[in-house]
Motif scaffolding. Sequence first.
Motif, PDB file in Angstrom:
ATOM      1  N   LYS A   1      -1.056   0.868  -9.330  1.00 15.49           N
ATOM      2  CA  LYS A   1      -2.117   1.866  -9.187  1.00 15.49           C
ATOM      3  C   LYS A   1      -2.856   1.609  -7.871  1.00 15.49           C
ATOM      4  O   LYS A   1      -3.375   0.523  -7.651  1.00 15.49           O
ATOM      5  CB  LYS A   1      -3.087   1.805 -10.367  1.00 15.49           C
ATOM      6  N   ALA A   2      -2.887   2.612  -7.030  1.00 17.37           N
ATOM      7  CA  ALA A   2      -3.541   2.471  -5.722  1.00 17.37           C
ATOM      8  C   ALA A   2      -5.054   2.367  -5.880  1.00 17.37           C
ATOM      9  O   ALA A   2      -5.651   3.050  -6.706  1.00 17.37           O
ATOM     10  CB  ALA A   2      -3.181   3.661  -4.842  1.00 17.37           C
ATOM     11  N   ARG A   3      -5.653   1.488  -5.056  1.00 13.22           N
ATOM     12  CA  ARG A   3      -7.110   1.329  -5.038  1.00 13.22           C
ATOM     13  C   ARG A   3      -7.616   1.642  -3.635  1.00 13.22           C
ATOM     14  O   ARG A   3      -7.025   1.218  -2.636  1.00 13.22           O
ATOM     15  CB  ARG A   3      -7.519  -0.099  -5.418  1.00 13.22           C
ATOM     16  N   VAL A   4      -8.732   2.355  -3.579  1.00 12.04           N
ATOM     17  CA  VAL A   4      -9.324   2.712  -2.291  1.00 12.04           C
ATOM     18  C   VAL A   4     -10.265   1.605  -1.844  1.00 12.04           C
ATOM     19  O   VAL A   4     -10.987   1.018  -2.659  1.00 12.04           O
ATOM     20  CB  VAL A   4     -10.092   4.053  -2.412  1.00 12.04           C
ATOM     21  N   LYS A   5     -10.245   1.304  -0.551  1.00 14.82           N
ATOM     22  CA  LYS A   5     -11.157   0.286  -0.013  1.00 14.82           C
ATOM     23  C   LYS A   5     -12.605   0.705  -0.209  1.00 14.82           C
ATOM     24  O   LYS A   5     -12.925   1.893  -0.268  1.00 14.82           O
ATOM     25  CB  LYS A   5     -10.872   0.079   1.479  1.00 14.82           C
ATOM     26  N   ALA A   6     -13.470  -0.295  -0.291  1.00 13.47           N
ATOM     27  CA  ALA A   6     -14.879  -0.020  -0.560  1.00 13.47           C
ATOM     28  C   ALA A   6     -15.519   0.848   0.519  1.00 13.47           C
ATOM     29  O   ALA A   6     -16.403   1.656   0.227  1.00 13.47           O
ATOM     30  CB  ALA A   6     -15.653  -1.341  -0.696  1.00 13.47           C
ATOM     31  N   ASP A   7     -15.065   0.687   1.757  1.00 16.50           N
ATOM     32  CA  ASP A   7     -15.655   1.466   2.850  1.00 16.50           C
ATOM     33  C   ASP A   7     -15.004   2.836   3.027  1.00 16.50           C
ATOM     34  O   ASP A   7     -15.381   3.601   3.925  1.00 16.50           O
ATOM     35  CB  ASP A   7     -15.580   0.693   4.165  1.00 16.50           C
ATOM     36  N   GLY A   8     -14.016   3.156   2.180  1.00 10.49           N
ATOM     37  CA  GLY A   8     -13.377   4.461   2.247  1.00 10.49           C
ATOM     38  C   GLY A   8     -12.471   4.656   3.444  1.00 10.49           C
ATOM     39  O   GLY A   8     -12.121   5.792   3.791  1.00 10.49           O
ATOM     40  N   SER A   9     -12.055   3.553   4.070  1.00 15.41           N
ATOM     41  CA  SER A   9     -11.234   3.663   5.284  1.00 15.41           C
ATOM     42  C   SER A   9      -9.745   3.788   4.992  1.00 15.41           C
ATOM     43  O   SER A   9      -8.952   4.075   5.889  1.00 15.41           O
ATOM     44  CB  SER A   9     -11.472   2.444   6.187  1.00 15.41           C
ATOM     45  N   GLY A  10      -9.343   3.552   3.746  1.00 17.74           N
ATOM     46  CA  GLY A  10      -7.928   3.646   3.417  1.00 17.74           C
ATOM     47  C   GLY A  10      -7.633   3.026   2.067  1.00 17.74           C
ATOM     48  O   GLY A  10      -8.544   2.714   1.289  1.00 17.74           O
ATOM     49  N   VAL A  11      -6.346   2.840   1.780  1.00 22.97           N
ATOM     50  CA  VAL A  11      -5.906   2.250   0.515  1.00 22.97           C
ATOM     51  C   VAL A  11      -5.841   0.742   0.663  1.00 22.97           C
ATOM     52  O   VAL A  11      -5.370   0.216   1.677  1.00 22.97           O
ATOM     53  CB  VAL A  11      -4.521   2.804   0.114  1.00 22.97           C
ATOM     54  N   ASP A  12      -6.325   0.039  -0.338  1.00 24.11           N
ATOM     55  CA  ASP A  12      -6.344  -1.425  -0.318  1.00 24.11           C
ATOM     56  C   ASP A  12      -4.945  -1.954  -0.640  1.00 24.11           C
ATOM     57  O   ASP A  12      -4.431  -1.756  -1.747  1.00 24.11           O
ATOM     58  CB  ASP A  12      -7.358  -1.939  -1.341  1.00 24.11           C
ATOM     59  N   LEU A  13      -4.323  -2.626   0.335  1.00 24.68           N
ATOM     60  CA  LEU A  13      -2.971  -3.159   0.164  1.00 24.68           C
ATOM     61  C   LEU A  13      -2.957  -4.680   0.021  1.00 24.68           C
ATOM     62  O   LEU A  13      -1.889  -5.290  -0.001  1.00 24.68           O
ATOM     63  CB  LEU A  13      -2.093  -2.758   1.353  1.00 24.68           C
ATOM     64  N   ALA A  14      -4.137  -5.281  -0.086  1.00 24.75           N
ATOM     65  CA  ALA A  14      -4.218  -6.739  -0.195  1.00 24.75           C
ATOM     66  C   ALA A  14      -3.751  -7.208  -1.570  1.00 24.75           C
ATOM     67  O   ALA A  14      -4.197  -6.701  -2.608  1.00 24.75           O
ATOM     68  CB  ALA A  14      -5.652  -7.207   0.059  1.00 24.75           C
ATOM     69  N   ASN A  15      -2.817  -8.160  -1.567  1.00 26.72           N
ATOM     70  CA  ASN A  15      -2.335  -8.802  -2.788  1.00 26.72           C
ATOM     71  C   ASN A  15      -1.760  -7.817  -3.809  1.00 26.72           C
ATOM     72  O   ASN A  15      -1.962  -7.969  -5.019  1.00 26.72           O
ATOM     73  CB  ASN A  15      -3.477  -9.601  -3.450  1.00 26.72           C
ATOM     74  N   VAL A  16      -1.058  -6.808  -3.314  1.00 23.70           N
ATOM     75  CA  VAL A  16      -0.384  -5.867  -4.208  1.00 23.70           C
ATOM     76  C   VAL A  16       1.110  -5.870  -3.889  1.00 23.70           C
ATOM     77  O   VAL A  16       1.529  -6.247  -2.797  1.00 23.70           O
ATOM     78  CB  VAL A  16      -0.945  -4.430  -4.069  1.00 23.70           C
ATOM     79  N   LYS A  17       1.902  -5.460  -4.859  1.00 21.86           N
ATOM     80  CA  LYS A  17       3.352  -5.453  -4.685  1.00 21.86           C
ATOM     81  C   LYS A  17       3.774  -4.299  -3.787  1.00 21.86           C
ATOM     82  O   LYS A  17       3.370  -3.156  -3.989  1.00 21.86           O
ATOM     83  CB  LYS A  17       4.047  -5.332  -6.045  1.00 21.86           C
ATOM     84  N   MET A  18       4.595  -4.619  -2.797  1.00 26.62           N
ATOM     85  CA  MET A  18       5.150  -3.616  -1.900  1.00 26.62           C
ATOM     86  C   MET A  18       6.661  -3.546  -2.114  1.00 26.62           C
ATOM     87  O   MET A  18       7.291  -4.531  -2.494  1.00 26.62           O
ATOM     88  CB  MET A  18       4.842  -3.966  -0.441  1.00 26.62           C
TER      89      MET A  18
END
Length: 249
Positions: free
Chosen positions: A16-33
């Motif tokens: 499930k995609a999560r949006v960064k707190a600042d709204g600059s993009g999708v949070d890709l830290a520590n997620v499966k790619m």
Amino acid sequence: MKVIVAIKRVLDYNVKARVKADGSGVDLANVKMSMNPFDEIAVEEAVRLKEKGVITEVIAVSCGVTQCQETLRNAMAIGADRGILVECVDELQPLAVAKLLKALVDKEQPGLIILGKQAIDDDCNQTGQMLAALAGLPQATFASKVEIADGKLTCTREIDGGLETLSLTLPAVITTDLRLNEPRYVTLPNIMKAKKKTLDVVKPADLGVDVTPRIKTLNVSEPPKRGAGIKVPDVATLVAKLKNEAKVI
């Protein structure tokens, strides 16, 4: 005949995609790619064409960060012969990717270029068409069946009215749809073999391509949560609500 297959490293479709707190993009830290599912179909189709004897070499190409090497190794485990990574730090837009692929097409001179019809992260559905335009090559999008014989490529594609069959002269560009094939399961022996295959790393500057973004993302936000439904006693009330509250009629 060589085939270039373009692949992209994207957020795994099960995550499930999560949006960064600042709204600059999708949070890709520590997620499966993982590899874009449509691109996985493209790799599978190229390998099947090689197994039929109409293709001699399958070259997997990816544009992105260093970690894209893992995705390229996965493509080589499916059956690609070698890989090329165009290493970039910044996020690439479809036009930049198309220009990078055009430079590699000029260098490698493939007889066929296969791409997934779109990436599941941005859903742009533009790169294949842009590449065909830049390279001046015939194209067939949303392919559900591909056959090569006598120097011609026959592609069946799904359209609103049914099925459309196109005949293209090679070299050509095709983009794959979900119904084209079902990618094979990657076995451990093939994963080990893929580690020994050639993987070249180049920079956009080596290809003489400017990848400066042309589009600026202003804000990224999650879709609004769906409100609770209501029950209406009769059709007249439903029509009244659709007209006065929802304003859809």
